[in-house]
Design an enzyme around this catalytic site. Structure first.
Site, PDB file in Angstrom:
ATOM      1  N   ARG A 141       0.898  -1.254   0.117  1.00 33.49           N
ATOM      2  CA  ARG A 141      -0.020  -0.106  -0.142  1.00 33.49           C
ATOM      3  C   ARG A 141       0.919   1.301   0.202  1.00 33.49           C
ATOM      4  NH1 ARG A 141      -4.435  -1.111  -1.954  1.00 33.49           N
ATOM      5  NH2 ARG A 141      -6.085  -2.624  -0.871  1.00 33.49           N
ATOM      6  N   ALA A 168     -10.738  -6.633  -1.879  1.00 35.40           N
ATOM      7  CA  ALA A 168     -11.229  -5.889  -2.224  1.00 35.40           C
ATOM      8  C   ALA A 168     -11.477  -4.942  -3.560  1.00 35.40           C
ATOM      9  CB  ALA A 168     -11.159  -4.768  -0.953  1.00 35.40           C
ATOM     10  N   GLU A 197      -3.324  -4.938 -13.888  1.00 39.53           N
ATOM     11  CA  GLU A 197      -2.057  -4.994 -14.142  1.00 39.53           C
ATOM     12  C   GLU A 197      -0.773  -3.751 -13.415  1.00 39.53           C
ATOM     13  OE1 GLU A 197      -1.466  -1.983 -17.381  1.00 39.53           O
ATOM     14  OE2 GLU A 197      -2.565  -4.260 -18.197  1.00 39.53           O
ATOM     15  N   GLU A 213      -1.471  -4.683  -9.906  1.00 42.47           N
ATOM     16  CA  GLU A 213      -1.790  -5.484  -8.776  1.00 42.47           C
ATOM     17  C   GLU A 213      -0.739  -6.186  -8.224  1.00 42.47           C
ATOM     18  OE1 GLU A 213      -5.798  -5.107  -6.496  1.00 42.47           O
ATOM     19  OE2 GLU A 213      -5.590  -6.692  -8.328  1.00 42.47           O
TER      20      GLU A 213
END
Length: 181
Positions: free
Chosen positions: A64, A76, A140, A142
């Site tokens: 993150r 999510a 793509e 992630e």
């Protein structure tokens, strides 16, 4: 509620991106004074609590950028324009975990950060998961790793702050409170 109402007198969009829109509003306060509000507009998102037949919760770990660290989270994703939250839940479940379910069960919805954002998170439960032979490809950009944890292991991750986001903490609390496992 009207005694707390703020009236927008002017609004300026300062950024309109792929995920969020940022605007600054001038508002008239209930006492007649004025102020500024910096707002994030978001299409909404869905979180899904996947529980395997072996009573393990399926999580994803991903980096993150705002936090500069990885977190373990429930799957999510953002609502696409015009997409029903239950459809988003099934799409994200398949893309991020390789599982599917006949019908995800709606649990609740909540605002993620109402002090500055209008994002609504819809939370679903998926039980009796089935693996997908050829799961849909994820985003793509992630990069994720799948983890399957017991409820006790997930609670330990919370204590270690490896699970450290509101939707996932809510999911764990939901499972614990209902003694689902």
């Amino acid at each position: 509620m009207k005694k707390f109402m703020e009236t927008t007198t002017q609004s300026e969009t300062i950024y309109d991106g792929r995920i969020v829109k940022v605007q600054v509003d001038d508002v008239m306060l209930p006492d007649g004074k004025t102020s500024k509000r910096e707002l994030i507009k978001h299409a909404g998102a869905v979180g899904i609590i996947p529980v395997t037949k072996a009573n393990k919760i399926v999580f994803v770990e991903q980096f993150r950028k705002p936090l500069e660290k990885s977190l373990v989270e429930i799957p999510a994703g953002k609502l696409e324009k015009g997409e029903e939250p239950s459809v988003t839940a099934l799409r994200e479940l398949e893309e991020e975990t390789g599982y599917t379910v006949n019908t995800p069960r709606f649990i609740t919805s909540f605002y993620t950060s109402p002090g500055f954002a209008d994002e609504m998170m819809y939370l679903y439960l998926a039980e009796d998961l089935e693996p997908v032979d050829y799961p849909a490809a994820g985003d793509e950009d992630e990069f994720i790793e799948i983890l399957e944890l017991t409820l006790d292991e997930a609670k330990q991750y919370v204590r270690e702050q490896r699970i450290h986001d509101a939707k996932t903490n809510y999911a764990i609390l939901y499972l614990e409170t209902l003694e689902r496992m």
